[in-house]
Design a protein around this motif. Structure first.
Motif: not given
Length: 388
Positions: A281, A283, A305, A307-308, A310-311, A330-332, A335
């Motif tokens: 990922a 960030v 970061q 959001g990432l 959290r996932q 989901r992060y991608e 964001h």
């Protein structure tokens, strides 16, 4: 030895992510090419970060805001000027918390506070003086090879190593990179005039100027110029520089005195084609490198970061794989949805107010006056700037 998470880059995004992931049963390696001494005592770099309410909430959740609050300068309003026109488009935050748009905090202070927080995390190990040489990702995991011959293996590799990310390139993720041919000069200036806790942006012919209000009669001065002109300004002696700054700011703040070292940054805008890949990922600036005019680059990095993390933590709590495809996708998606409108709007604003065509010159004052006549839009932009 295998880690759960490998983070490359101990800037604000990487340090924040390490703090966000710590304390949840994951082993984290934070890899940084700077020395331990540089991380412990980062030097003043001229940049003052405009933190939104949302960003302050994230930093508070990481237990670093109490340390930063003592150095924070509150910001109540923002206004935009065009050329020599006295007309100003003013934004406030409506019903913002404490009546503030946000706070200005030195970048080096944020880095220092985040690093100190990481030191208290026993599940984070810091690898300094290390530079990435190659990365390999596959369904079973990720491997990072360092230039000194060492290898690190993990379930998730995160690139947090700047907008010209070497790790992003090694992952095979392309990016739209726009080198503007301009540079941003930043420094602190004392001045006789009162800034009234108001951030001011001037779009002028051939230059963009900003004064960001610090505590007392002091502001962070930001000047964006063609690179050769910025280098000339950077090279002036102190007295000549002060006189030039007064002239460029149209003597609006009275006498101006240099109050810090000067710093010059080439202006490059980036947008990564993907924010995630197999076991990897991006960030911070490695994902999106914003134009500084709306001062949201750091805030988007902090949000990313968060959001990432959290996932990843949601997957780990359910007994799943923190580097699996689902959490990263989901992060991608989330964001990109958060970044794209602001990225596009910022670039459109910069294009309108830096082009010197007759059409653009006519449109600029009209756009400002139209914004002033649309109070709902003005309040909405104020709320966006505040990001409650």
């Amino acid at each position: 030895m295998q880690d759960d998470i490998i983070i490359v880059g101990a800037g604000p995004a990487g340090l924040s992510l390490a703090n966000s992931l710590a304390g949840h049963g994951l082993s984290i390696a934070l890899v940084e090419r700077q020395s331990l001494e540089q991380l412990e005592a980062p030097e003043f770099d001229g940049r003052e970060i405009a933190l939104t309410h949302r960003s302050v909430g994230i930093l508070n959740g990481l237990s670093v805001w109490p340390e930063l609050a003592a150095e924070a300068a509150p910001m109540r309003e923002a206004r935009v000027l065009n050329g020599a026109s006295p007309f100003a488009l003013t934004f406030d935050s409506g019903q913002a918390i404490e009546g503030l748009l946000g706070w200005l905090v030195p970048n080096h202070a944020i880095r220092r506070a985040l690093y100190r927080a990481v030191l208290s995390r026993p599940d984070v190990r810091i690898v300094t003086g290390a530079e990435a040489a190659a990365v390999h990702t596959r369904a079973s995991g990720a491997e990072l090879r360092l230039r000194d011959g060492r290898s690190l293996r993990g379930r998730l590799l995160v690139a947090a190593d700047s907008r010209m990310s070497a790790v992003r390139d090694m992952l095979g993720i392309s990016a739209h990179i726009r080198r503007t041919g301009r540079a941003m000069l930043v420094c602190r200036m004392e001045h006789d005039g009162d800034h009234a806790r108001t951030a001011t942006e001037w779009f002028d012919h051939g230059q963009t100027l900003a004064l960001l209000p610090l505590n007392g009669r002091m502001s962070s001065a930001v000047i964006t110029l063609p690179s050769h002109e910025a280098e000339r300004l950077m090279a002036l002696g102190t007295e000549a520089f002060e006189a030039e700054m007064e002239r460029r700011f149209a003597h609006r703040m009275g006498r101006m005195r240099l109050a810090s070292s000067r710093h010059l940054y080439p202006l490059t805008i980036t947008w990564s084609r993907h924010f995630a890949a197999t076991r990897a990922a991006l960030v911070g600036d490695a994902a999106v490198g914003m134009h500084p005019v709306t001062a949201h680059g750091f805030n988007l990095g902090l949000l990313g970061q968060h959001g990432l993390a959290r996932q990843v933590l949601r997957a780990a709590r359910r007994g799943g794989d923190p580097g699996a495809e689902g959490p990263l996708k989901r992060y991608e998606a989330l964001h990109r949805l958060a970044c794209r409108p602001l990225y596009d709007a910022t670039n459109a604003l910069v294009a309108l107010y830096t082009r010197e065509s007759p059409v653009a010159r006519l449109a600029r004052p009209a756009v400002l006056r139209l914004g002033q006549r649309l109070p709902l839009a003005r309040r909405g932009i104020g709320a966006l700037l505040a990001q409650r």
